[in-house]
Design an enzyme around this catalytic site. Sequence first.
Site, PDB file in Angstrom:
ATOM      1  N   GLY A  88       0.817  -1.188  -0.007  1.00 59.74           N
ATOM      2  CA  GLY A  88       0.144  -0.050   0.065  1.00 59.74           C
ATOM      3  C   GLY A  88       0.900   1.291   0.089  1.00 59.74           C
ATOM      4  CB  SER A  89       1.297   3.885  -1.577  1.00 55.12           C
ATOM      5  OG  SER A  89       0.296   4.008  -2.681  1.00 55.12           O
ATOM      6  N   GLY A  90       0.454   5.695   0.902  1.00 54.14           N
ATOM      7  CA  GLY A  90      -0.467   6.872   1.439  1.00 54.14           C
ATOM      8  C   GLY A  90       0.175   8.260   1.107  1.00 54.14           C
ATOM      9  CG  ASP A  93      -6.983  10.417   6.267  1.00 54.50           C
ATOM     10  OD1 ASP A  93      -8.038  10.536   5.750  1.00 54.50           O
ATOM     11  OD2 ASP A  93      -6.107  10.027   5.748  1.00 54.50           O
TER      12      ASP A  93
END
Length: 988
Positions: free
Chosen positions: A687-689, A817
């Site tokens: 994953g990436s953010g 968030d």
Amino acid sequence: MRLFLLFSCSAIMLLEAYRFTDETDMKALLDVKSQVSENKQVALSSWNNSIPLCKWKGVTCGLKHKRVTRLDLAGFQLGGMISPSIGNLSFLILLDLSNNSFAGTIPSEVGNLFRLHYLDVGLNVLGGRIPISLLGSLTKLVKLNLAINNLKGKLPASLGNLTSLIRLSLRSNRIEGEIPGEIARLNQMILLNLETNKFSAGFPLAIYNLSSFKFLYLNYNHFSGCLRSDFGKLLPNLQNLNMDGNYFRGVIPATLANISNLQKFAITNNNLTGSIPSGLGKLRNLRFLSLVNNFLGGHSFGDLEFLGALTNCTQLQVLSVIGNRLGGQLPASITNLSINLLVLGLENNFIAGSIPRDIGNLVSLQTLLLKENQLTGLLPASIGKLLQLEDCDLGSNSISGEIPFSIGNLTRLDLLSLLNNSFEGTIPQSLGNCSSLRYLWVGPNKLFGTIPQEIMQIKSLIYLDMSDNSLTGSLPKDVGRLENLVDLWIGNNKLSGQLPHSLGSCLSMETLLLHGNYFYGAIPDIRGLKGLKNVDLSNNNLSGSIPGYLANFSSLEYLNLSINNFEGSVPTEGKFQSANIVSVFGNKNLCGGIKELNLKPCFTEAPSMVSKRSLFVKKVVIGVSVGISFLLLLVVASVSLCWFRKRKNNQQTNSPAPSTLEAFHQKMSYREIHNATDGFSSRNMIGSGSFGTVFKAFLSAENKFVAVKVLNMQRRGAMKSFMAECESLKDIRHRNLVKLLTACSSIDFQGNEFRALIYDFMPNGSLDMWLHPHEMEEIHRPSRTLTLLERFNIAIDVASVLDYIHVHCYEPIAHCDIKPSNVLLDNDLTAHVSDFGMARLLLKFDRESFFNQLSSTGIRGTIGYVAPEYGVGGEPSIHGDEYSFGILLLEMISGKRPTDELFGGNFTLHSYIKSALPERVLDVADKSIFHNGLRVGFPIAECLTMVLEVGLRCCEESPANRLETSEARKKLISIRERFFKARRTARR
């Protein structure tokens, strides 16, 4: 000459067809587009003069000519009205406008489409009456679907003109009156679906003329009368027959056995009498038989003969005859029923005998409902072979003997009810293996021994009832591990000892019944159990004072502290103002309270004694004050010295690691992380953010996988995000938080600054990939979709975290968030909230509190989930998390992202859901919910509506009007309870 004329006419007709392509069909379609709401016309963008008509989206033209023959706009999310010009598409064979939001009425001009074979306008919001021309002129119609709209009035007699009709569905409208006799002319009929309308009077005899019927749904209407004895001979081709919720009386026709292809027969909630025909055993294709809530049987021997006959139905999956008058001995032949049997419902009858010893043969069984009968004997050990069993309800019988140890094999159990029987012996420790158990009811019985410690490990428990037995020992100290426990009933036993302090950790608790035992000592600190409604601690040996905080429990409806050894004054505030709520009699050392409690006044000292006591108190106060002042001076001096030393040390060090990292006793090096991720291989990227990338890493020393979030230090705000996450998570612990194991603050092999956070690895990925699997790559796509129950559990998990960080944390925190990609799922699909990179610590907790500037500034959160006040400069507050959680709930039930292309302008996910409630809740719900985890006929609309209402309240426009996450959590737990009750009812 004739041949020439024939060719001439054909040519003229062909030219005419081509000439009208643009002049008629194009104009008609543009008129249709013009009636679609402007914000809904995106799907029809290809409908313009620059693109050939036959290439318009949803349009199909004929091969010989270019006239429009098919108009398929199903699921285009269109709104507005259906234009009457649609009646000019005279070559149409198929018209499908289903699964949209068309309002208004069905234009009578549709009746001009005389070539039409297929008409579907289901799943809209169309109102008014069904046009007579619609049913009078379309004589070639094969399928007509008007389901799930707001159509009203009577069904036109002209329906009988549709002699080619095979499938007709009118369900979920407001059509009323009798079914016209002309329906008998529909001799090609395969499906007739008239569910949930208001048809009245007796059973329509005309239906008996429709021998070609395969699917007949007449459920939840007002039909009455008896079924003809030759029913099965007149309708020999039926496959599905549903007549639930009417007023049918009389007997079940024996000729039903003639319908050899019958797969489903449901006639619940009627007034049928007589016996259940044994001839049903001839239906070799039968899968579903539900005769619930009638008056079948005569409380006598022979009522259950049909069970032996049904052993021939090898495809049978659901057998439910709950709520009838069936008597006689439970035959051993039930163990020979289909090995495919999922549901066996015999409860609420007059069945005697014992449960057959080979009950374990039904290896596929998921639901076993035998409660409220007259069963005796032992519970066979072979029940432990039913490894798929989820609900087992044997309550209110006379079953005796010990609870078999093998019951611990049933690891998928949701509900186990043995209440109101005569079970003896101890509660088996093996029950601790049932890690999914939510309802455990074993009282009243004749059980003795201690409460097994292993039961305190079942964190999923919601209801635990062990009352009215002879249990001894103490209440286990680990009871606080039951975080989801709503009801604890252990009254009328022989338990003793002090109540454990961990009881105050059962934050979901609403009912606490410990009466009639030998508990002693003070009431532990349970001030956190603010949702308590019913508390009974009477008839024990409890002592000490009555906690004053109980007066402020807003949900409290009943508090019984009678017959104990409490002392001191009784509060007079809050709930203690009502004698209808509070009972304290039988405590001889209590005083005060309101007059209705009839207690003695609290003792008042004489004036001379008061004067002497006051003088003594003054001397003590002065002495203590001087001592405290001296100690404060010492403390201030010590703190100041430590502060100066710390400041000096901070100035001398060049280490890039923040002081926050000192909370982690073991920090990892860059080399260790590099090796554990195979050099940050793309194969390990999960994953990436906004501020970094997450990798799967294997720690060989600990022999386990972890998740490593590597910060992109070139990204502005990454360091602040790193600090925010460390500061937020360093001291907080919650079962639904992703655990931050340690951190890395180092230099990489190129000499660049390196920051990483190491978490527990969540093998089932994020909630986002489960809600939107079609957007995932095949390798990351879940093998199935989430059930409704799993969605409830996940929502409650997230609400629990928010309640914890907002209210119960040492320093309240706002996450800032909340969204599906930040909700991770472990092996059991338990939710864990992650990514606190935008979190802020609260300086002060109240409804107007704001945050310090620990992390980066700017709009906080993700578009679609971020609270509207953030977009106009509002400071982050707990209201923002409430809003995001509300959007998350709406997305979980609807399956639609708040950024879906469907939404724009003032039309949002919020308004989309709000406009559909409550009548069209099934229309906006994620369709995968209806294909995964719900049994046939389960009434889910009410539960879905309540969950969506919670979501809508959480994401109100005004922050002050939003539902607090603590209240949202309680409501969701309550809805889940309703879900269980409804599911058990549906299985019957």
